[in-house]
Design a protein around this motif. Structure first.
Motif, PDB file in Angstrom:
ATOM      1  N   TYR A   1       0.855  -1.189   0.000  1.00 47.83           N
ATOM      2  CA  TYR A   1       0.000   0.000   0.000  1.00 47.83           C
ATOM      3  C   TYR A   1       0.892   1.241   0.000  1.00 47.83           C
TER       4      TYR A   1
ATOM      5  N   VAL B   1      -6.862   3.777   3.909  1.00 46.62           N
ATOM      6  CA  VAL B   1      -6.389   2.401   4.063  1.00 46.62           C
ATOM      7  C   VAL B   1      -7.566   1.428   3.954  1.00 46.62           C
TER       8      VAL B   1
ATOM      9  N   PHE C   1      -8.408   0.913   0.432  1.00 45.79           N
ATOM     10  CA  PHE C   1      -7.425   0.003  -0.168  1.00 45.79           C
ATOM     11  C   PHE C   1      -7.796  -1.457   0.133  1.00 45.79           C
TER      12      PHE C   1
ATOM     13  N   GLN D   1      -8.792  -4.342  -2.690  1.00 48.69           N
ATOM     14  CA  GLN D   1      -8.056  -5.589  -2.831  1.00 48.69           C
ATOM     15  C   GLN D   1      -8.945  -6.806  -2.600  1.00 48.69           C
TER      16      GLN D   1
END
Length: 567
Positions: free
Chosen positions: A154, A163, A166, A170
């Motif tokens: 990351y 975050v 992210f 994913q």
């Protein structure tokens, strides 16, 4: 250390009281300071193992060890967000509260993804296996990731929402996820057509119509036990299903859809709406909201001794070197030509310009000599060099004394490193190899090996701005680094740091009254004299002073010759 935590704390408190009693009895005696320091070292050793962590038991962060991380990370059922950090790294310490909040925010996803980490201070080999270039490093490990794969790094903002986004991205990209996972893919045109037909197809109970994927995907993860899919409002699938506005579509068994519009796309409010609709009075987070997740109490000691913070202890510098060699340099799998050259230069100035006992010099020389003639180096070779030095008694562990903070995660290594750098610069002033060469070696070490990426970037930018590699003259080099250190202190003074050791402009007037005026303006002539005097008075762990690197110049030698001639 065989004591349990409560017994250890009781013993530490009793030892501290014994020190106070002894000082009152022997006040005025010369041995008092020696006893004071020895007892302080004992206190460090008693308490040392209790608090070296950024994450506590009440946090939702799972900290792995070298002996269990592989079987946990690659279990084939769960994804992992894996934080590779160092408990001494200032940026890691500032990021830790965000990581704790992130872990708590996604605790309902624990059957899908775990929020984990490993402290590279204690498990350096793990971080080396993951090719860590700086701290903190965040990696996503998918459920089907091969054990030889280091995952996806990351590189975005360290803000909590960034975050989490992210993570969602994913998770949505995982191919062939476990059957227990919610389907995070958008409804396709073919699927929408099948939902509307009378054919016996598996239909979701609810279809969310949204503008943004992440809002729907986060809801699917929060409510993973709800049979639910999503489609974007402007998609062909939404048109087939008959959605013309943002809202919830409830599908019946014959493919008919009841539509409930909503105006606010905030996913937390949508979650409440869905739960109300399903008459399910839980958000499905499965956690205990009464638990203390702060974790900041971890590692706080009940007394803080600030009396030694400005003293120069050999133990602090040795501990900084040990941390650098065993936990930063050791992270390299293969050394580039530049990294190997920077390592050689750094070891050379550490040996020549540090203030060491003869025994430690011999041990350190083994490390320096081990790399001196090499043209290439890998981690195995580096480990062999350190093992050869250990055979001569080279210390592997680090125990900080004057650099000890109010928590084990504050000061320590970075404090010891600053002291080491200043001591080398002043010790080799007007003495080979000279302060300019020392400054260049310091820059090379930070550039190649300092693993706090945030700190390294700031330092290298500042060095370029100040032209540190272009300074001429030893006095200029000593003062340039002093000025750089004060710039760092100024920047860190506005960021979270140890409250017992505020980031001040150095030296404070309590140490050198003539160095600055009431307005805080420094007189560099007095500052330079102070730096030479202060960093050359190195203390052993037992309070004895060793004056190092006495200045030698041509004028002094000529006066000595004249004196002999007169005699």
């Amino acid at each position: 250390r065989s004591l349990d935590i409560h017994s250890r704390l009781d013993f530490r408190r009793d030892l501290y009281r014994a020190k106070q009693w002894y000082q009152r009895r022997v006040r005025g005696m010369r041995g008092c300071i020696n006893t004071y320091v020895v007892l302080s070292v004992l206190l460090l050793q008693v308490y040392g193992a209790a608090d070296k962590t950024l994450f506590g038991e009440n946090d939702y962060v799972i900290v792995y060890k070298e002996n269990n991380y592989k079987q946990e990370l690659y279990d084939g059922q769960k994804a992992h967000l894996f934080l590779l950090y160092s408990s001494w790294c200032g940026h890691c310490q500032r990021f830790a509260p965000t990581y704790k909040k992130l872990a708590e925010a996604v605790k309902a996803w624990s059957d899908i993804i775990r929020i984990t980490g490993v402290d590279c201070v204690f498990d350096t080999a793990v971080c080396r296996n993951y090719n860590v270039k700086g701290y903190p490093t965040i990696r996503f490990i998918g459920p089907t990731t091969n054990a030889s794969d280091v995952g996806i790094t990351y590189e975005g903002s360290r803000a909590e929402d960034s975050v989490i986004n992210f993570i969602v991205d994913q998770l949505a990209k995982v191919e062939n996820p476990p059957s227990s996972w919610p389907n995070l893919k958008e409804v396709t045109e073919e699927e929408a057509t099948s939902y509307k037909s009378n054919a016996a197809v598996k239909r979701p109970k609810i279809v969310l119509f949204v503008e943004q994927d992440k809002i729907a995907q986060r809801l699917l993860l929060d409510l993973q036990n709800v049979d639910m899919r999503y489609a974007k409002l402007n998609s062909t699938a939404a048109r087939i299903l008959g959605a013309k506005a943002l809202g919830l579509g409830v599908l019946s068994s014959d493919g008919q859809m009841s539509f409930i519009p909503y105006a606010d796309p905030d996913y937390s409010k949508l979650e409440v709406s869905i739960n109300t609709l399903l008459n399910n009075g839980t958000s499905g987070d499965g956690g205990d909201s009464d638990q203390d997740t702060n974790g900041d109490h971890q590692g706080v000691i009940d007394f803080v001794d600030t009396s030694m913070q400005y003293k120069i202890y050999e133990l602090d510098m040795q501990s900084a070197i040990n941390t650098a060699l065993y936990m930063e340099v050791a992270l390299k799998t293969e050394f580039t030509a530049t990294e190997l050259e920077n390592l050689k230069r750094f070891l050379s100035v550490v040996l020549r310009c540090g203030s060491w006992t003869l025994e430690y010099k011999k041990q350190l020389a083994r490390v320096k000599n081990g790399v001196e003639d090499l043209t290439s180096l890998n981690n195995t070779g580096w480990s062999d060099i350190l093992a050869h030095a250990e055979d001569a008694g080279f210390p592997k562990n680090s125990t900080f004394l004057g650099c000890r903070g109010s928590k084990s995660t504050t000061r320590g290594y970075t404090c010891g490193l600053w002291i080491l750098f200043h001591t080398m610069l002043t010790s080799c002033y007007d003495t080979a190899p000279g302060s300019v060469k020392v400054l260049q070696a310091i820059h090379g070490y930070v550039d190649s090996f300092f693993t706090c990426s945030h700190c390294r970037t700031h330092f290298l930018s500042m060095a370029e701005r100040m032209n540190l590699l272009e300074v001429e003259g030893d006095q200029t080099a000593v003062l340039a680094f002093w000025e750089a250190h004060n710039q760092v202190n100024h920047r860190l003074s506005t960021e979270p740091h140890d409250p017992y050791f505020p980031k001040l402009q150095y030296p404070p007037r309590s140490l050198c009254k003539r160095c600055s005026n009431d307005a805080g303006q420094f007189n560099t002539e007095y500052v330079f004299s102070f730096l030479l005097r202060h960093y050359r008075r190195v203390l052993t762990p037992f309070g004895k002073t060793r004056v190092t690197a006495k200045r030698k110049n041509k004028k002094g030698k000529e006066n000595k010759k004249k004196k002999k001639q007169k005699q």
